[in-house]
Motif scaffolding. Structure first.
Motif, PDB file in Angstrom:
ATOM      1  N   PRO A  49      82.033 100.986  50.220  1.00  0.00           N
ATOM      2  CA  PRO A  49      81.244 100.067  50.728  1.00  0.00           C
ATOM      3  C   PRO A  49      79.552 100.017  50.230  1.00  0.00           C
ATOM      4  O   PRO A  49      79.148  99.279  50.340  1.00  0.00           O
ATOM      5  N   SER A  50      79.242 101.399  50.263  1.00  0.00           N
ATOM      6  CA  SER A  50      77.782 101.473  49.834  1.00  0.00           C
ATOM      7  C   SER A  50      77.291 101.409  48.675  1.00  0.00           C
ATOM      8  O   SER A  50      76.220 101.468  48.454  1.00  0.00           O
ATOM      9  N   SER A  51      78.336 101.522  47.681  1.00  0.00           N
ATOM     10  CA  SER A  51      77.917 101.649  46.208  1.00  0.00           C
ATOM     11  C   SER A  51      77.284 100.458  45.779  1.00  0.00           C
ATOM     12  O   SER A  51      76.214 100.674  44.745  1.00  0.00           O
ATOM     13  N   PRO A  52      77.485  98.958  46.293  1.00  0.00           N
ATOM     14  CA  PRO A  52      76.727  98.072  45.658  1.00  0.00           C
ATOM     15  C   PRO A  52      75.183  98.173  45.897  1.00  0.00           C
ATOM     16  O   PRO A  52      74.242  97.623  45.004  1.00  0.00           O
ATOM     17  N   THR A  53      74.774  98.814  46.891  1.00  0.00           N
ATOM     18  CA  THR A  53      73.389  99.122  47.097  1.00  0.00           C
ATOM     19  C   THR A  53      73.009 100.461  46.723  1.00  0.00           C
ATOM     20  O   THR A  53      71.548 100.720  47.023  1.00  0.00           O
ATOM     21  N   ALA A  54      73.649 101.215  46.157  1.00  0.00           N
ATOM     22  CA  ALA A  54      73.278 102.581  45.905  1.00  0.00           C
ATOM     23  C   ALA A  54      72.477 102.502  44.642  1.00  0.00           C
ATOM     24  O   ALA A  54      72.748 101.766  43.830  1.00  0.00           O
ATOM     25  N   ASP A  55      71.546 103.500  44.455  1.00  0.00           N
ATOM     26  CA  ASP A  55      71.040 103.873  43.012  1.00  0.00           C
ATOM     27  C   ASP A  55      71.874 104.772  42.183  1.00  0.00           C
ATOM     28  O   ASP A  55      72.938 105.105  43.039  1.00  0.00           O
ATOM     29  N   SER A  56      71.376 105.118  41.107  1.00  0.00           N
ATOM     30  CA  SER A  56      71.986 106.174  40.229  1.00  0.00           C
ATOM     31  C   SER A  56      72.543 107.446  41.095  1.00  0.00           C
ATOM     32  O   SER A  56      73.572 107.916  40.768  1.00  0.00           O
ATOM     33  N   LYS A  57      71.472 107.986  41.753  1.00  0.00           N
ATOM     34  CA  LYS A  57      71.616 109.244  42.510  1.00  0.00           C
ATOM     35  C   LYS A  57      72.713 108.976  43.670  1.00  0.00           C
ATOM     36  O   LYS A  57      73.470 109.866  43.774  1.00  0.00           O
ATOM     37  N   GLY A  58      72.552 107.995  44.158  1.00  0.00           N
ATOM     38  CA  GLY A  58      73.718 107.528  45.275  1.00  0.00           C
ATOM     39  C   GLY A  58      74.823 107.381  44.796  1.00  0.00           C
ATOM     40  O   GLY A  58      75.984 107.833  45.472  1.00  0.00           O
ATOM     41  N   LEU A  59      75.152 106.904  43.566  1.00  0.00           N
ATOM     42  CA  LEU A  59      76.585 106.697  43.024  1.00  0.00           C
ATOM     43  C   LEU A  59      77.015 108.099  42.694  1.00  0.00           C
ATOM     44  O   LEU A  59      78.258 108.210  42.825  1.00  0.00           O
ATOM     45  N   ALA A  60      76.243 109.108  42.180  1.00  0.00           N
ATOM     46  CA  ALA A  60      76.584 110.429  42.073  1.00  0.00           C
ATOM     47  C   ALA A  60      77.027 111.186  43.125  1.00  0.00           C
ATOM     48  O   ALA A  60      77.937 111.684  43.271  1.00  0.00           O
ATOM     49  N   VAL A  61      76.086 111.031  44.237  1.00  0.00           N
ATOM     50  CA  VAL A  61      76.931 111.462  45.676  1.00  0.00           C
ATOM     51  C   VAL A  61      78.088 110.862  46.176  1.00  0.00           C
ATOM     52  O   VAL A  61      78.902 111.540  46.687  1.00  0.00           O
ATOM     53  N   ILE A  62      78.193 109.412  45.744  1.00  0.00           N
ATOM     54  CA  ILE A  62      79.443 109.056  46.171  1.00  0.00           C
ATOM     55  C   ILE A  62      80.627 109.688  45.432  1.00  0.00           C
ATOM     56  O   ILE A  62      81.857 109.983  45.927  1.00  0.00           O
ATOM     57  N   MET A  63      80.532 109.966  44.115  1.00  0.00           N
ATOM     58  CA  MET A  63      81.451 110.417  43.218  1.00  0.00           C
ATOM     59  C   MET A  63      82.005 111.921  43.758  1.00  0.00           C
ATOM     60  O   MET A  63      83.071 112.518  43.594  1.00  0.00           O
TER      61      MET A  63
END
Length: 178
Positions: A49-63
């Motif tokens: 649920p946090s991915s729509p507001t994440a930046d690219s680095k945040g997307l990497a952290v999610i993965m």
């Protein structure tokens, strides 16, 4: 059991990707187009649920978090096999223990990569994820040393899953501004 649930969940997320999380998905789509496994990337990121507001680095952290879940779940799965009354072979127990340890080390390496991402040490984050991706090979090789042992399809799927998730995380890091 937990990883089967995660895989089942990710499958349904892929099927219902636009219904689960509302928000801007353009960054997720652009990010995932630069990976080898677009569908895995997109469905995995959309499931958070946090991915729509994440930046690219945040997307990497999610993965990386998804990879840690896979590694931890696989380590637990292998440890539970060790305790099974059906596992009476000393050799099999030894190999299962080695494999459980390898997946645990993968989880540790992924945890280290999160800190490196936080510190914007992308080359070190990449290195830790690459190491985590390689640990399942050591498990597979342990089974190969004993031709009488069977490397199960379930374990092979888990191995492939971790490798693919790590590939996606590394591709996202490759596209970060260093």
């Amino acid at each position: 059991m937990a990883s089967k649930m995660l895989l089942l969940f990710l499958f349904f997320v892929a099927q219902e990707q636009y219904k689960l999380v509302k928000g801007d998905t353009s960054l997720i789509k652009r990010t995932c187009k630069n990976t080898k496994y677009y569908n895995l990337c997109f469905s995995s990121l959309k499931s958070d649920p946090s991915s729509p507001t994440a930046d690219s680095k945040g997307l990497a952290v999610i993965m990386v978090g998804i990879a840690m879940t896979n590694a931890t779940s696989t380590s637990s799965y292998l440890s539970s096999k060790l305790l099974s009354p059906k596992t009476n072979s000393t050799t099999l127990k030894m190999v299962l223990k080695e494999c459980a340890d390898k997946y645990s080390y993968a989880g540790d390496a992924l945890q280290d990569s999160v800190q490196e991402l936080s510190d914007e040490n992308y080359d070190y984050a990449y290195m830790h994820i690459s190491a985590a991706k390689d640990y399942p090979n050591a498990c597979h090789n342990a089974f190969r040393r004993y031709p009488d042992l069977v490397y199960s399809r379930d374990l092979a799927r888990r191995e492939e899953g971790l490798k693919h998730i790590c590939d996606v995380a590394m591709a996202i890091i490759d596209n970060l501004d260093w």
